[in-house]
Design an enzyme around this catalytic site. Structure first.
Site, mmCIF file in Angstrom:
data_model
loop_
_atom_site.group_PDB
_atom_site.id
_atom_site.type_symbol
_atom_site.label_atom_id
_atom_site.label_comp_id
_atom_site.label_asym_id
_atom_site.label_seq_id
_atom_site.Cartn_x
_atom_site.Cartn_y
_atom_site.Cartn_z
ATOM 1 N N GLU A 278 0.828 -1.216 0.000
ATOM 2 C CA GLU A 278 0.000 0.000 0.000
ATOM 3 C C GLU A 278 0.856 1.258 0.000
ATOM 4 O O GLU A 278 0.710 2.119 0.877
ATOM 5 C CB GLU A 278 -0.911 0.001 1.236
ATOM 6 C CG GLU A 278 -1.778 -1.227 1.391
ATOM 7 C CD GLU A 278 -2.748 -1.112 2.567
ATOM 8 O OE1 GLU A 278 -2.452 -0.386 3.534
ATOM 9 O OE2 GLU A 278 -3.816 -1.735 2.495
ATOM 10 N N GLY A 280 2.251 4.925 -0.564
ATOM 11 C CA GLY A 280 1.780 6.263 -0.916
ATOM 12 C C GLY A 280 2.994 7.128 -1.210
ATOM 13 O O GLY A 280 3.352 7.404 -2.355
ATOM 14 N N ARG A 281 3.667 7.527 -0.124
ATOM 15 C CA ARG A 281 4.812 8.431 -0.213
ATOM 16 C C ARG A 281 5.867 7.990 -1.233
ATOM 17 O O ARG A 281 6.357 8.805 -2.011
ATOM 18 C CB ARG A 281 5.458 8.513 1.166
ATOM 19 C CG ARG A 281 6.465 9.640 1.317
ATOM 20 C CD ARG A 281 7.131 9.601 2.696
ATOM 21 N NE ARG A 281 6.224 9.307 3.773
ATOM 22 C CZ ARG A 281 5.553 10.231 4.484
ATOM 23 N NH1 ARG A 281 5.748 11.503 4.233
ATOM 24 N NH2 ARG A 281 4.722 9.872 5.447
ATOM 25 N N ARG A 317 3.385 19.985 6.359
ATOM 26 C CA ARG A 317 4.199 18.959 7.023
ATOM 27 C C ARG A 317 5.276 19.531 7.950
ATOM 28 O O ARG A 317 5.455 19.027 9.060
ATOM 29 C CB ARG A 317 4.828 18.014 5.994
ATOM 30 C CG ARG A 317 3.790 17.254 5.146
ATOM 31 C CD ARG A 317 4.402 16.143 4.307
ATOM 32 N NE ARG A 317 4.912 15.070 5.135
ATOM 33 C CZ ARG A 317 6.179 14.894 5.424
ATOM 34 N NH1 ARG A 317 7.105 15.676 4.924
ATOM 35 N NH2 ARG A 317 6.536 13.892 6.208
ATOM 36 N N CYS A 349 -0.776 34.284 9.280
ATOM 37 C CA CYS A 349 -0.706 34.907 10.603
ATOM 38 C C CYS A 349 -0.621 33.863 11.690
ATOM 39 O O CYS A 349 -1.601 33.571 12.389
ATOM 40 C CB CYS A 349 -1.931 35.773 10.827
ATOM 41 S SG CYS A 349 -1.900 37.158 9.736
ATOM 42 N N GLU A 350 0.553 33.299 11.829
ATOM 43 C CA GLU A 350 0.717 32.180 12.757
ATOM 44 C C GLU A 350 2.204 31.885 12.816
ATOM 45 O O GLU A 350 2.851 31.740 11.782
ATOM 46 C CB GLU A 350 -0.056 30.988 12.181
ATOM 47 C CG GLU A 350 0.149 29.694 12.861
ATOM 48 C CD GLU A 350 -1.150 29.131 13.465
ATOM 49 O OE1 GLU A 350 -1.029 28.394 14.415
ATOM 50 O OE2 GLU A 350 -2.251 29.479 12.984
ATOM 51 N N TYR A 378 1.308 13.961 0.652
ATOM 52 C CA TYR A 378 0.766 14.595 1.851
ATOM 53 C C TYR A 378 1.047 16.098 1.903
ATOM 54 O O TYR A 378 1.176 16.667 2.983
ATOM 55 C CB TYR A 378 1.314 13.906 3.121
ATOM 56 C CG TYR A 378 1.105 12.417 3.121
ATOM 57 C CD1 TYR A 378 -0.172 11.884 3.256
ATOM 58 C CD2 TYR A 378 2.171 11.531 2.960
ATOM 59 C CE1 TYR A 378 -0.388 10.512 3.231
ATOM 60 C CE2 TYR A 378 1.965 10.160 2.933
ATOM 61 C CZ TYR A 378 0.694 9.661 3.070
ATOM 62 O OH TYR A 378 0.482 8.305 3.035
#
Ligand code: LLP
Length: 422
Positions: A278, A280-281, A317, A349-350, A378
């Site tokens: 399976e 993904g990455r 990420r 703004c964080e 992702y």
């Protein structure tokens, strides 16, 4: 990026196309994702070659990147798919994936999603007691026998960030080893609704030591033997996804799909199993860069910042996991530009809004561009519209070197449509 992204003379290329030229030709003014289509194929072929001589299913974990064009491309290469929601299942079917080579995973699958999956002949992983009950119901409602795998928690430590570890004892996923007998007894009571065809485990993500896949496969093999002794015709061993990629760009050699498959090859062969993977990455991660323009450079005290027009909204990420993704300028820096240690930050703004911390980089010119590497997995899939930043466009470079848009940027109209008629 992977081998698809190379730098030469200070310029960065995607499949031999100068990224700066792409930006100018496409008149790109805001951040965007750029993919290499040939790299998608190469990554898939690496799995195909690794699996030669085995019965297998490559199930692309589409949560990693659900761009529809990319899904269609993998489906055309013969890939199966791994799904974690009814929407993903619908999209996968539309994109042309063969449902009998699809696996539906998850700890909170809904009744209507399960019915839809079973109707389409998708393999379903049992995650819990209630999940089994719902799958039995799906089998009876749809009038089709559900083909199921038991997701067993092998309790093997994947040695990764806790947020991406899943196969340990107290994870919310799967069932504990010691509950196996209960599940087998329960499944035996419903021969018309479900058929147990395999076992599944998933250890975690960003794994860089493949021997742990063997540890898990050996645990699973014991279960397979127990289950077969009880009269079930088990065919599938699904060892999940999780192979890591070279985010560091340090030249270290990481395990390949072949290394992964070779650790379990004998177990699969000797026991007459079909191996399901399976990934993904490792299929999409190195196929893309996130390209942003430099708005300006500033410093506060001894801290230097490169402020770009990309942010945590498009690529979360680093903020979420403290993940490292390599950052590189697209063009050579101005002559005599000093090299400094910078935080590369966005306009959101964080304070958590950073793409890279403490990166040694030449001072870039305002208006020049830089990339965050390995942005295929992702990244766009986890993008949000925080600060009302609209999700960016995506492009790919194709086999013949042409550039095509594979997703429009979201617009304020798209946003406003959600309030229409209210
Ligand atoms: N199978 C199952 C059951 C999974 O839960 C996952 C990923 C995969 C396959 C695919 O794993 P991969 O080959 O991509 O490692 N958002 C995080 C990663 C979360 C992974 C979730 N499960 C990140 O950005 O690193």
């Amino acid at each position: 990026g992977g081998p698809a992204f190379t730098s030469d003379d200070g310029y960065l290329y995607c499949e031999n196309k100068k990224i700066q030229d792409i930006i100018e030709k496409e008149k790109l003014g805001s951040c965007f994702y750029l993919y290499s289509k040939p790299q998608l194929s190469r990554n898939y072929q690496a799995y195909e070659q690794a699996l030669e001589g085995l019965n297998s299913i490559i199930g692309y974990a589409i949560k990693a990147n659900n761009n529809y064009k990319i899904l269609q491309h993998f489906a055309s290469l013969g890939s199966g798919a791994v799904l974690v929601s009814g929407q993903e299942l619908k999209l996968a079917l539309e994109a042309g994936f063969d449902p009998t080579r699809c696996v539906f995973n998850g700890n909170g699958k809904l009744q209507n999603e399960l019915i839809f999956a079973v109707e389409n002949g998708v393999l379903v992983n049992i995650d819990s007691e209630f999940d089994l009950e719902h799958i039995v119901k799906a089998g009876s409602v749809s009038g089709k026998k559900a083909k199921v795998l038991l997701r067993i928690n092998p309790d093997v430590d994947p040695q990764v960030h806790p947020y991406v570890a899943t196969g340990n004892k107290t994870s919310k996923f799967g069932i504990r080893n010691e509950k196996l007998e209960w599940f087998l007894d329960e499944i035996k009571k419903h021969p018309d609704e479900i058929e147990l065809v395999g076992v599944h485990c998933h250890l975690g993500s960003t794994i860089t030591k493949v021997n742990i896949f063997k540890d898990a496969a050996l645990v699973m093999l014991q279960h397979i033997e127990t289950i077969r002794t009880e009269g079930f015709n088990l065919r599938y061993l699904n060892i999940g996804g999780g192979l890591g990629i070279d985010y560091q760009h340090s030249g270290a050699i990481l395990p390949t799909p072949t290394d992964l498959v070779d650790t379990v090859r004998d177990i699969v062969k000797a026991n007459g199993l079909t191996l399901i993977l399976e990934p993904g990455r490792s299929l999409v991660g190195n196929t893309s860069v996130f390209v942003s323009q430099v708005i300006g450079v500033k410093s506060n005290g001894n801290k230097n910042f490169i402020v770009i027009n990309g942010s945590m909204s498009e690529l979360i990420r680093p903020s979420l996991y403290g993940a490292y993704q390599h950052i590189e300028l697209v063009t050579p820096p101005p002559v005599g530009a000093g090299v400094h240690v910078f935080d590369v930050v966005g306009p959101v703004c964080e304070s958590a809004d950073f793409l890279g911390k403490d990166r040694e980089l030449p001072t870039p010119q305002e208006g020049s561009w830089l990339v965050v590497h390995d942005a295929g997995a992702y990244c766009m899939a986890m993008a949000s519209t925080y600060n009302l930043r609209m999700r960016p466009a995506e492009y790919w470079v194709t086999e013949d070197g042409s550039v095509a848009k594979i997703r429009h940027a979201e617009t304020l109209d798209d946003h406003l449509r959600q309030f229409e008629g209210l």
